[in-house]
Design an enzyme around this catalytic site. Structure first.
Site, mmCIF file in Angstrom:
data_model
loop_
_atom_site.group_PDB
_atom_site.id
_atom_site.type_symbol
_atom_site.label_atom_id
_atom_site.label_comp_id
_atom_site.label_asym_id
_atom_site.label_seq_id
_atom_site.Cartn_x
_atom_site.Cartn_y
_atom_site.Cartn_z
ATOM 1 N N ASP A 19 -11.754 6.226 -5.804
ATOM 2 C CA ASP A 19 -13.073 6.249 -5.152
ATOM 3 C C ASP A 19 -14.140 5.645 -6.060
ATOM 4 O O ASP A 19 -14.065 5.772 -7.288
ATOM 5 C CB ASP A 19 -13.419 7.710 -4.805
ATOM 6 C CG ASP A 19 -14.553 7.794 -3.795
ATOM 7 O OD1 ASP A 19 -14.876 6.773 -3.155
ATOM 8 O OD2 ASP A 19 -15.139 8.882 -3.658
ATOM 9 N N HIS A 36 -14.310 -3.649 -3.994
ATOM 10 C CA HIS A 36 -12.870 -3.451 -3.789
ATOM 11 C C HIS A 36 -12.071 -4.468 -4.614
ATOM 12 O O HIS A 36 -11.043 -4.140 -5.182
ATOM 13 C CB HIS A 36 -12.510 -3.571 -2.305
ATOM 14 C CG HIS A 36 -13.159 -2.514 -1.451
ATOM 15 N ND1 HIS A 36 -13.211 -1.188 -1.820
ATOM 16 C CD2 HIS A 36 -13.783 -2.576 -0.241
ATOM 17 C CE1 HIS A 36 -13.836 -0.493 -0.881
ATOM 18 N NE2 HIS A 36 -14.214 -1.321 0.079
ATOM 19 N N LEU A 130 10.108 2.831 -11.384
ATOM 20 C CA LEU A 130 8.892 3.491 -10.890
ATOM 21 C C LEU A 130 8.669 3.080 -9.436
ATOM 22 O O LEU A 130 8.837 1.908 -9.098
ATOM 23 C CB LEU A 130 7.683 3.067 -11.744
ATOM 24 C CG LEU A 130 6.324 3.685 -11.403
ATOM 25 C CD1 LEU A 130 5.452 3.806 -12.648
ATOM 26 C CD2 LEU A 130 5.563 2.908 -10.343
HETATM 27 C C1 FPP Z 1 -12.911 3.957 -1.981
HETATM 28 O O1 FPP Z 1 -14.126 3.500 -2.525
HETATM 29 C C2 FPP Z 1 -11.907 2.906 -2.046
HETATM 30 C C3 FPP Z 1 -11.319 2.332 -0.962
HETATM 31 C C4 FPP Z 1 -11.650 2.720 0.425
HETATM 32 C C5 FPP Z 1 -10.351 1.241 -1.110
HETATM 33 C C6 FPP Z 1 -9.448 1.275 -2.296
HETATM 34 C C7 FPP Z 1 -8.974 -0.084 -2.521
HETATM 35 C C8 FPP Z 1 -8.826 -0.683 -3.703
HETATM 36 C C9 FPP Z 1 -8.986 0.001 -5.007
HETATM 37 C C10 FPP Z 1 -8.515 -2.133 -3.675
HETATM 38 C C11 FPP Z 1 -7.334 -2.551 -4.410
HETATM 39 C C12 FPP Z 1 -6.079 -1.926 -3.925
HETATM 40 C C13 FPP Z 1 -4.912 -2.579 -3.922
HETATM 41 C C14 FPP Z 1 -3.685 -1.821 -3.605
HETATM 42 C C15 FPP Z 1 -4.798 -4.010 -4.225
HETATM 43 P P1 FPP Z 1 -15.434 3.532 -1.631
HETATM 44 O O2 FPP Z 1 -15.562 2.224 -0.963
HETATM 45 O O3 FPP Z 1 -15.380 4.722 -0.711
HETATM 46 O O4 FPP Z 1 -16.536 3.726 -2.718
HETATM 47 P P2 FPP Z 1 -17.907 4.528 -2.583
HETATM 48 O O5 FPP Z 1 -17.540 5.981 -2.416
HETATM 49 O O6 FPP Z 1 -18.580 4.254 -3.877
HETATM 50 O O7 FPP Z 1 -18.633 3.943 -1.393
#
Ligand code: FPP
Length: 240
Positions: A19, A36, A130
């Site tokens: 997050d 992201h 893994l």
């Molecule tokens: C939450 O942060 C994160 C996500 C919804 C997406 C997670 C994706 C990645 C880390 C991209 C890379 C992954 C791979 C497998 C290549 P948020 O957008 O909710 O953040 P915020 O709470 O600050 O708004």
């Protein structure tokens, strides 16, 4: 169930709620999608570190059932990023002994993302150092509902008696059926909640919350989390 013990060994199964990408981007005047993209860096770093430290299963919450409510642009960019990641990393996963897996309502994913996933899973299916599981279009309640439905179908067809339904039988119907329970759950980004992630599988997991935003979460943070885990006494509900 393992004995109550201080865990000298690395956790076998680590789950991460990644997050904070949006806030990381916002603080820099960037778009959420750029956040992201920055979040893909730690995925590579943490996978390497987990492998080296002897973690056998790493499960990443990459897209939740609730994330479908985000803008079409953000959702589209996330799946494009996923396909790009798989494209550029599969050779490395294959060479390093990592098996890629995915769990969730995968039929909801755009077809190009499903295709990229299935190719990467097929290519790495023979690895077993893994297992990297991406939770995509994943929600624990949906998973439990689907498992319950599958058991009900078996009862209806006469293949299963209601009294044969026990914890193992239910666990065997979950999307995570091939995974052991979580030992350690890490959530980055400052919130102290589990947000519909592996509710069944984290029954005895150690929980670790950090304010660090996911794009800033580095190897040192991960090693500190493992050290914290190793210092905890796990009693699995029993007296000392
Ligand atoms: C939450 O942060 C994160 C996500 C919804 C997406 C997670 C994706 C990645 C880390 C991209 C890379 C992954 C791979 C497998 C290549 P948020 O957008 O909710 O953040 P915020 O709470 O600050 O708004």
């Amino acid at each position: 169930m393992p004995p109550a013990t201080q865990s000298a060994a690395a956790p076998s199964h680590v789950g991460i709620i990644m997050d904070g990408n949006g806030r990381w981007a916002q603080a820099r005047g960037l778009s959420r999608s750029e956040g992201h993209r920055a979040g893909a860096g730690p995925v590579r770093t943490i996978l390497k570190a987990a492998h080296r430290e002897g973690v056998r299963h790493l499960t990443l919450y990459a897209f939740s059932t609730e994330n479908w409510a985000r803008s079409d642009e953000e959702v589209g960019n996330l799946f494009a990023l996923l396909a790009e990641y798989l494209d550029s990393e599969t050779a490395e996963l294959l060479a390093s002994g990592v098996r890629l897996s995915a769990m969730g309502a995968l039929d909801r994913l755009p077809s190009f993302a499903r295709q990229a996933l299935s190719e990467a899973m097929k290519a790495t299916a023979g690895n077993d150092d893994l297992t990297l599981t991406l939770a995509l279009s994943y929600g624990s309640r949906a998973e439990l509902a689907a498992a319950t439905r599958a058991l009900a179908e078996k009862v209806k067809s006469g293949a299963l008696a209601p009294e044969e339904i026990d914890e193992a039988r239910l666990a065997g119907q979950l999307w995570s059926a091939d995974l052991p329970d979580l030992d350690l759950l890490i959530r980055t980004g400052g919130e102290r909640r589990v947000s519909n992630f592996m509710l069944w599988q984290l029954a005895y997991a150690e929980l670790l919350f950090t304010d660090t935003l996911w794009p800033d979460f580095g190897e040192a943070d991960f090693l500190a989390a493992l050290a914290d885990f190793q210092g905890r006494r796990r009693r699995f509900g029993r007296a000392e």
